[in-house]
Scaffold this active site. Sequence first.
Site, PDB file in Angstrom:
ATOM      1  N   LYS A 286      -6.823  13.996   6.356  1.00 54.70           N
ATOM      2  CA  LYS A 286      -7.670  15.031   6.961  1.00 54.70           C
ATOM      3  C   LYS A 286      -8.989  14.339   7.294  1.00 54.70           C
ATOM      4  CE  LYS A 286     -10.063  19.375   5.735  1.00 54.70           C
ATOM      5  NZ  LYS A 286     -10.099  20.546   4.818  1.00 54.70           N
ATOM      6  N   GLU A 290     -14.129  19.909   8.283  1.00 54.16           N
ATOM      7  CA  GLU A 290     -14.724  20.611   7.143  1.00 54.16           C
ATOM      8  C   GLU A 290     -15.424  19.638   6.189  1.00 54.16           C
ATOM      9  OE1 GLU A 290     -11.434  22.984   5.616  1.00 54.16           O
ATOM     10  OE2 GLU A 290     -11.932  24.557   7.058  1.00 54.16           O
ATOM     11  N   ARG A 323      -3.776  15.031  10.303  1.00 53.91           N
ATOM     12  CA  ARG A 323      -3.889  16.486  10.536  1.00 53.91           C
ATOM     13  C   ARG A 323      -4.758  16.801  11.751  1.00 53.91           C
ATOM     14  NH1 ARG A 323      -6.026  19.647   6.416  1.00 53.91           N
ATOM     15  NH2 ARG A 323      -4.482  21.317   6.485  1.00 53.91           N
ATOM     16  N   ARG A 340     -13.316  28.315  18.276  1.00 54.70           N
ATOM     17  CA  ARG A 340     -12.582  27.508  17.290  1.00 54.70           C
ATOM     18  C   ARG A 340     -11.099  27.391  17.645  1.00 54.70           C
ATOM     19  NH1 ARG A 340     -12.428  28.449  10.729  1.00 54.70           N
ATOM     20  NH2 ARG A 340     -10.333  27.599  10.398  1.00 54.70           N
ATOM     21  N   LYS A 364      -1.218  22.809  12.360  1.00 50.68           N
ATOM     22  CA  LYS A 364      -1.034  24.131  11.738  1.00 50.68           C
ATOM     23  C   LYS A 364      -0.352  25.063  12.728  1.00 50.68           C
ATOM     24  CE  LYS A 364      -4.749  24.074   8.335  1.00 50.68           C
ATOM     25  NZ  LYS A 364      -5.795  24.812   7.606  1.00 50.68           N
ATOM     26  N   ASP A 369      -6.137  29.497  11.315  1.00 50.48           N
ATOM     27  CA  ASP A 369      -5.913  29.033   9.952  1.00 50.48           C
ATOM     28  C   ASP A 369      -5.009  29.978   9.168  1.00 50.48           C
ATOM     29  OD1 ASP A 369      -6.133  27.464   7.737  1.00 50.48           O
ATOM     30  OD2 ASP A 369      -8.139  28.110   7.175  1.00 50.48           O
ATOM     31  N   GLU A 391       2.771  22.440  10.437  1.00 50.66           N
ATOM     32  CA  GLU A 391       2.269  22.736   9.085  1.00 50.66           C
ATOM     33  C   GLU A 391       2.169  24.242   8.905  1.00 50.66           C
ATOM     34  OE1 GLU A 391      -1.344  20.606   7.843  1.00 50.66           O
ATOM     35  OE2 GLU A 391      -1.958  22.349   6.688  1.00 50.66           O
ATOM     36  N   GLU A 397      -2.946  31.928   0.837  1.00 52.94           N
ATOM     37  CA  GLU A 397      -4.408  31.960   0.939  1.00 52.94           C
ATOM     38  C   GLU A 397      -4.910  33.220   1.632  1.00 52.94           C
ATOM     39  OE1 GLU A 397      -6.106  28.553   2.893  1.00 52.94           O
ATOM     40  OE2 GLU A 397      -8.127  29.415   2.874  1.00 52.94           O
TER      41      GLU A 397
HETATM   42  C1  GCV Z   1      -7.714  22.065   1.972  1.00 46.27           C
HETATM   43  C2  GCV Z   1      -8.823  26.109   5.153  1.00 46.27           C
HETATM   44  C3  GCV Z   1      -8.838  26.322   3.663  1.00 46.27           C
HETATM   45  C4  GCV Z   1      -9.284  25.066   2.952  1.00 46.27           C
HETATM   46  C5  GCV Z   1      -8.345  23.918   3.335  1.00 46.27           C
HETATM   47  C6  GCV Z   1      -8.398  23.762   4.854  1.00 46.27           C
HETATM   48  C7  GCV Z   1      -7.436  22.700   5.343  1.00 46.27           C
HETATM   49  O1  GCV Z   1     -10.112  25.956   5.636  1.00 46.27           O
HETATM   50  O2  GCV Z   1      -9.665  27.410   3.352  1.00 46.27           O
HETATM   51  O3  GCV Z   1      -9.239  25.303   1.564  1.00 46.27           O
HETATM   52  O4  GCV Z   1      -8.717  22.719   2.714  1.00 46.27           O
HETATM   53  O5  GCV Z   1      -8.032  24.990   5.459  1.00 46.27           O
HETATM   54  O6  GCV Z   1      -6.361  23.069   5.773  1.00 46.27           O
HETATM   55  O7  GCV Z   1      -7.768  21.538   5.311  1.00 46.27           O
END
Ligand code: GCV
Length: 682
Positions: A286, A290, A323, A340, A364, A369, A391, A397
Amino acid sequence: MVTGMDNKWTQLWLKYEAKKANGNDKYFKSISCQGFDYNNKILKNAVDELIKGAKGMLGVTAECGFTGCQTAEESGSTVKDSLLKATLILEKDETVAAEGYRLLEKDGCLYIKASDEKGLLYGAFALLRAVACEKTVRGMDKTVIPDNPLRMYNHWDNMDNSIERGYSGDSFFFENNEVVVNERTRDYARFVASIGINGVVINNVNVKNCATWLITDRYFEKVAEMAEIFAEYGIKFFLSLNYAATIELGGIDSADPLDERVIGWWKQKMAEVFDRIPNLGGFLVKADSEGRPGPFTYGRTQADGANMLADIVKPYGGIIIWRCFVYNCTQDWRDYKTDRARAGYDNFIKMDGDYHDNVILQIKNGPMDFQIREPISPLLGGLKKTNQMLEVQIAQEYTGHQIDVCYLIPMFKEILDFKTYCKEGADTVADVISGRTLGNKNTGIAAVCNTGNDNNWTGNDLAAANFYGFGRLAFTTALSAEEILDEWIRMTLSTDEDVVGTVKEIMLPSREVYENYTSPLGIGWMVTPHTHYGCSVDGYEYSRWGTYHRADHLGIGVDRSDKGTGYAQQYFEPNASIYNNIESCPENLLLFFHHVPYTYMLKTGKTLIQHIYDSHFEGVMQVEEMIAKWKSLKGKIADEVYELVEKRFDLQLYNAKEWRDQVNSYFWRKSGIADEKKRAIY
Ligand code: GCV
């Protein structure tokens, strides 16, 4: 907390409890093997599993006369003897494709045929599945070849034993910044191998602190030990990598992928890592996301970063899974232009074709998300010259934290069936990620896993259906969500038809139920910030994360048409036009693509606002019905499971009511439009 050899966890779908034989018992009297190396560990594990399963489910003590098998010494018989009297024959058959198997019943014998040991193991588990589901194997002739080359679980486990987005206790891979290898490791490997998983990433993609050191001497021994156990079940071991390890471990002041010092350090490091962890499959990265470091910091592309690592791991047969979750997470909510949803495509499409052969882009399922509903990422199939992996997330979550029941396999089916229009005749997401579209081999599917060290592995016992189902679907995409659920119930809860039917009624529609009482028509979010459980309509509305619903007194939704952010244009035709036009846009995604007045008339003949009210009232009623159904099962399934799930249902109902009342009140207050049915709104 589970430590050491404290063997308290459940056996999930590998319980091997007594079953109706339906004539299956006679095939398990003696096992023989032809054409395989008897000392192979995968073969040995397959045989052990068959012996254990036959004993537990059918009360048969299988005799097994070949070396490498647990009972070889006890039985004292020779290979030749065993072949003569065998009823279950494990046979090498080069005509069966890699990792596939054929189960064949012929002349009173049952054959598991495969060209490799992995296929044999999957065949053994398939046979045990049939027995567990009380299906007769008489007359069986079934060949199954996995649809996806890579079928992976990604764990977001941290070395302090917490799990990012984990809802089932703590990590069983790590504790106190150490790697934990015990009987639970083996059971985990058995479970995931039994559903066809062939790759596992054990640590969080946010690689921080001690996890950066997993590629050093500090951890090699334990990591290699774990990787070896996985290998014995046909599972390749992967690690998430800290892109900035050159800085944090190497003492170099850069992670620039074109800097010779950086390249040199990684070369040396990878030689060491692959030497110490022989079963390593490669790395998941990754980057530039973030707060994680990445090539953008140095003015380089994602391809520069991925290729640099890929070239270095290539001599060891390694792959780099990179990713695509790269977006601006410091957006100004006042800014209506930045979207986004566009970011994944915008960041990755321009380098299509530049990624080296052993790089796989992991995408993803949606552009945002893991929301309860969002469109399919336009990168899937949009990339025409690049290896792709899908993914998804079974860690719930945004879908109820394994408190609320949400069977996700129907959603995954929808994703796989989506027609991207990238290539005539081979254009579904399933085509793309299986390699059928581009004729490539480095492709597949990964799920962010939902396990932890709770005794039942997944917090809510019913969430194990996702843990089971993802693997089954990854192996055989054509299976229906119902078939998978049916198997799981019979193997885990009961084969009683009433239980099977009732649990299906609860779980099959549970995704739509969750959607009904949470965020409407594809808009997503509205969740409590950070935890992502429970309602907070404006929780992310004025934040930096780019996750807005843009509701005002007239309407709600984000205009992603050509008059808005232009996101809809990232799709191939006719999808681009379908989404672009409010009339043709699928209504369950309406608010994702359009800003819509509350008075807009939906095809159901309801206004948008009335739909919001109705679906939220309905969602709560549906949860009440689910609970009544569950209560009808008291005494028919194990008390422990019944009670735990019952308690979670109480919490789900509370959650659903909060969502209903907060969402309805919010939109009533914004719009000033009353509910036609005059129900309680606050
Ligand atoms: C592992 C979202 C989740 C994060 C996660 C991120 C990702 O933002 O809230 O916890 O981080 O996705 O897929 O990298």
